[in-house]
Design a protein around this motif. Structure first.
Motif, PDB file in Angstrom:
ATOM      1  N   UNK A 215      -9.282  40.179  19.232  1.00 20.49           N
ATOM      2  CA  UNK A 215      -7.844  41.093  19.101  1.00 20.49           C
ATOM      3  C   UNK A 215      -7.376  40.451  17.527  1.00 20.49           C
ATOM      4  N   UNK A 216      -6.730  41.434  16.539  1.00 15.40           N
ATOM      5  CA  UNK A 216      -6.336  41.612  15.267  1.00 15.40           C
ATOM      6  C   UNK A 216      -4.829  42.029  15.856  1.00 15.40           C
ATOM      7  N   UNK A 217      -3.746  41.181  15.665  1.00  9.74           N
ATOM      8  CA  UNK A 217      -2.389  41.775  15.752  1.00  9.74           C
ATOM      9  C   UNK A 217      -1.886  42.080  14.704  1.00  9.74           C
ATOM     10  N   UNK A 218      -1.202  43.209  14.379  1.00 10.41           N
ATOM     11  CA  UNK A 218      -0.969  43.501  12.290  1.00 10.41           C
ATOM     12  C   UNK A 218       0.280  44.299  13.262  1.00 10.41           C
ATOM     13  N   UNK A 219       0.460  44.729  13.734  1.00 10.41           N
ATOM     14  CA  UNK A 219       1.884  45.556  14.052  1.00 10.41           C
ATOM     15  C   UNK A 219       3.297  44.757  13.816  1.00 10.41           C
ATOM     16  N   UNK A 220       3.337  43.505  15.039  1.00  8.46           N
ATOM     17  CA  UNK A 220       4.464  42.805  14.467  1.00  8.46           C
ATOM     18  C   UNK A 220       4.965  42.210  13.477  1.00  8.46           C
ATOM     19  N   UNK A 221       6.028  41.851  13.109  1.00  6.99           N
ATOM     20  CA  UNK A 221       6.500  41.302  11.445  1.00  6.99           C
ATOM     21  C   UNK A 221       7.497  40.427  12.133  1.00  6.99           C
ATOM     22  N   UNK A 222       8.369  40.318  13.227  1.00  7.07           N
ATOM     23  CA  UNK A 222       9.822  40.516  13.318  1.00  7.07           C
ATOM     24  C   UNK A 222       9.672  39.271  14.885  1.00  7.07           C
ATOM     25  N   UNK A 223      10.960  38.506  14.796  1.00  3.58           N
ATOM     26  CA  UNK A 223      10.943  37.615  16.370  1.00  3.58           C
ATOM     27  C   UNK A 223      10.635  38.139  17.337  1.00  3.58           C
ATOM     28  N   UNK A 224      11.256  39.481  17.021  1.00  4.50           N
ATOM     29  CA  UNK A 224      11.578  40.427  18.737  1.00  4.50           C
ATOM     30  C   UNK A 224      10.558  41.447  19.148  1.00  4.50           C
ATOM     31  N   UNK A 225       9.638  41.115  18.522  1.00  3.92           N
ATOM     32  CA  UNK A 225       8.710  42.065  18.350  1.00  3.92           C
ATOM     33  C   UNK A 225       7.351  41.491  18.962  1.00  3.92           C
ATOM     34  N   UNK A 226       6.475  41.659  19.764  1.00  2.00           N
ATOM     35  CA  UNK A 226       5.987  40.846  20.414  1.00  2.00           C
ATOM     36  C   UNK A 226       4.598  42.829  21.150  1.00  2.00           C
ATOM     37  N   UNK A 227       3.055  42.320  20.883  1.00  2.00           N
ATOM     38  CA  UNK A 227       2.290  43.381  20.660  1.00  2.00           C
ATOM     39  C   UNK A 227       1.241  43.023  22.040  1.00  2.00           C
ATOM     40  N   UNK A 228       1.083  41.728  21.895  1.00  2.00           N
ATOM     41  CA  UNK A 228       0.238  41.108  22.435  1.00  2.00           C
ATOM     42  C   UNK A 228       0.410  40.685  24.048  1.00  2.00           C
ATOM     43  N   UNK A 229      -0.460  40.493  25.114  1.00  2.95           N
ATOM     44  CA  UNK A 229       0.333  40.747  25.971  1.00  2.95           C
ATOM     45  C   UNK A 229       0.571  38.768  26.313  1.00  2.95           C
ATOM     46  N   UNK A 230       1.063  38.214  27.148  1.00  2.00           N
ATOM     47  CA  UNK A 230       1.387  36.826  27.774  1.00  2.00           C
ATOM     48  C   UNK A 230       0.132  36.296  28.221  1.00  2.00           C
ATOM     49  N   UNK A 231      -0.898  37.056  28.435  1.00  2.00           N
ATOM     50  CA  UNK A 231      -2.666  36.949  29.032  1.00  2.00           C
ATOM     51  C   UNK A 231      -3.333  36.356  28.304  1.00  2.00           C
ATOM     52  N   UNK A 232      -2.977  37.454  27.272  1.00  2.00           N
ATOM     53  CA  UNK A 232      -4.101  37.192  26.114  1.00  2.00           C
ATOM     54  C   UNK A 232      -3.284  36.308  25.315  1.00  2.00           C
ATOM     55  N   UNK A 233      -2.304  35.901  24.319  1.00  2.00           N
ATOM     56  CA  UNK A 233      -1.553  34.602  23.679  1.00  2.00           C
ATOM     57  C   UNK A 233      -1.811  33.450  25.158  1.00  2.00           C
ATOM     58  N   UNK A 234      -1.523  33.727  25.749  1.00  2.00           N
ATOM     59  CA  UNK A 234      -2.257  32.081  27.280  1.00  2.00           C
ATOM     60  C   UNK A 234      -3.547  31.418  26.788  1.00  2.00           C
ATOM     61  N   UNK A 235      -4.351  32.546  27.038  1.00  2.00           N
ATOM     62  CA  UNK A 235      -5.561  31.995  27.646  1.00  2.00           C
ATOM     63  C   UNK A 235      -6.422  32.464  26.522  1.00  2.00           C
ATOM     64  N   UNK A 236      -6.621  32.712  25.660  1.00  2.00           N
ATOM     65  CA  UNK A 236      -7.543  32.664  24.557  1.00  2.00           C
ATOM     66  C   UNK A 236      -7.688  31.834  23.971  1.00  2.00           C
ATOM     67  N   UNK A 237      -9.047  31.450  24.143  1.00  2.00           N
ATOM     68  CA  UNK A 237      -9.943  30.068  23.364  1.00  2.00           C
ATOM     69  C   UNK A 237      -8.904  29.658  22.114  1.00  2.00           C
ATOM     70  N   UNK A 238      -9.367  30.687  21.251  1.00  2.00           N
ATOM     71  CA  UNK A 238      -8.864  30.380  19.878  1.00  2.00           C
ATOM     72  C   UNK A 238      -8.129  30.950  19.195  1.00  2.00           C
ATOM     73  N   UNK A 239      -6.841  30.849  18.491  1.00  2.00           N
ATOM     74  CA  UNK A 239      -5.965  31.759  17.812  1.00  2.00           C
ATOM     75  C   UNK A 239      -6.246  31.019  16.009  1.00  2.00           C
ATOM     76  N   UNK A 240      -5.978  31.744  15.111  1.00  2.00           N
ATOM     77  CA  UNK A 240      -6.446  32.056  13.956  1.00  2.00           C
ATOM     78  C   UNK A 240      -5.272  33.271  12.577  1.00  2.00           C
ATOM     79  N   UNK A 241      -4.402  32.877  12.189  1.00  2.00           N
ATOM     80  CA  UNK A 241      -3.689  33.972  11.668  1.00  2.00           C
ATOM     81  C   UNK A 241      -3.740  33.543  10.008  1.00  2.00           C
ATOM     82  N   UNK A 242      -3.510  34.724   9.331  1.00  2.00           N
ATOM     83  CA  UNK A 242      -3.492  35.143   7.735  1.00  2.00           C
ATOM     84  C   UNK A 242      -2.741  34.083   6.571  1.00  2.00           C
ATOM     85  N   UNK A 243      -1.929  33.285   7.364  1.00  2.00           N
ATOM     86  CA  UNK A 243      -0.306  33.017   6.521  1.00  2.00           C
ATOM     87  C   UNK A 243       0.288  32.079   7.614  1.00  2.00           C
TER      88      UNK A 243
END
Length: 311
Positions: A215-243
């Motif tokens: 899952x490549x999340x690119x739209x949300x850039x403010x603290x009040x924005x959330x595109x990715x579901x809690x399910x994916x954020x919680x259960x993802x095996x690995x999380x990376x960021x561009x910066x």
């Protein structure tokens, strides 16, 4: 000084060139760079951004306005100017429409995330959101992997159909579908979210159905924005960021830190590229790459455009 149009830059400078420029920057960079967190100035739903950076012989700054409600007016969400200066004298060298630079570098960041982190045999790409970044991530996805099939979702079906028609004309060798978000999520090896939504746009699936997906999340850039579901954020095996600033700026990553305790040592794109890192057992994992952008990426992109075609 003439302002070079977005269209001219897009015609001259490709997504592949942009990805190579950012990748080579991290592989070959000499000396330090200065890339402070961008300055956010919020005006209701709109956001003004100031993004300066210094590297090598150059200073660059991007002045951007983000107006999410422009989609209802058939206008681009992002407008702005990008200016490249001589670092020593501070004389302006080159000025262009910032939409082209933002589109190229944001697509390139997501594309590099796909190149290093997605499973090697990924064939299907899903794009949620059909604006500027939806198009740039179609381009970078086709550079990063041998994509054969693309699923498209937009809340306004008319826009999804228009995107499909444009994409079929540009890439006739690819099969495109306008799909429901559930069908898109189930059928895509790589899923890109390019919205400014304050509520998750990903559906709930059986946990096993997320395995093997990036899952490549690119739209949300403010603290009040959330595109990715809690399910994916919680259960993802690995999380990376561009910066690493993504961990502070994006509502997705702020929420991820609330749901899990393993983000302290999150790898950013610089470390991924320098270590030539590719996740082990990617076909059996759910992998997130979150991108918010940073001013150094704009500088690298506009520097490459300037030196290649305008210097």
């Amino acid at each position: 000084m003439e302002v070079i149009s977005a269209e001219e830059i897009k015609q001259k400078f490709s997504m592949k060139e942009t990805m190579e420029a950012i990748e080579n920057f991290y592989k070959e960079k000499e000396g330090d760079y200065i890339s402070p967190d961008r300055m956010h100035m919020e005006d209701g739903d709109n956001t003004a951004l100031l993004m300066p950076a210094f590297y090598g012989n150059y200073y660059a700054t991007k002045l951007v306005g983000v107006a999410p409600n422009n989609t209802n007016l058939d206008k681009d969400t992002i407008h702005g100017l990008m200016i490249l200066y001589d670092r020593k004298t501070m004389e302006p060298l080159f000025m262009c429409d910032a939409i082209a630079i933002t589109s190229l570098r944001t697509g390139a960041l997501g594309g590099l995330g796909m190149k290093y982190l997605a499973k090697k045999d990924a064939k299907t790409l899903g794009i949620i959101g059909t604006g500027t970044q939806g198009w740039s991530h179609l381009q970078s996805g086709l550079v990063a992997r041998d994509i054969k099939e693309v699923h498209i979702f937009n809340r306004t079906e008319e826009k999804a159909l228009a995107y499909k028609k444009q994409a079929e004309e540009a890439f006739p060798h690819i099969t495109f579908y306008v799909s429901s978000v559930e069908e898109l999520a189930k059928k895509s090896d790589i899923i890109v979210t390019t919205t400014t939504s304050s509520k998750p746009v990903l559906p709930e699936l059986e946990p096993s159905e997320w395995k093997g997906k990036q899952i490549v999340g690119v739209g949300s850039f403010r603290p009040a924005m959330q595109e990715l579901s809690d399910q994916v954020l919680r259960d993802a095996d690995e999380i990376y960021v561009d910066a690493l600033s993504a961990l502070r700026e994006s509502g997705d990553m702020i929420r991820a830190k609330e749901l899990r305790k393993d983000l302290e040592n999150t790898w950013d794109l610089e470390k991924i590229i320098r270590e030539n890192h590719h996740p082990s057992d990617a076909p059996d994992k759910t992998i997130i790459f979150k991108s918010v952008g940073a001013s150094i990426f704009d500088l690298v992109t506009v520097k490459s455009v300037y030196e290649t075609y305008y210097k």
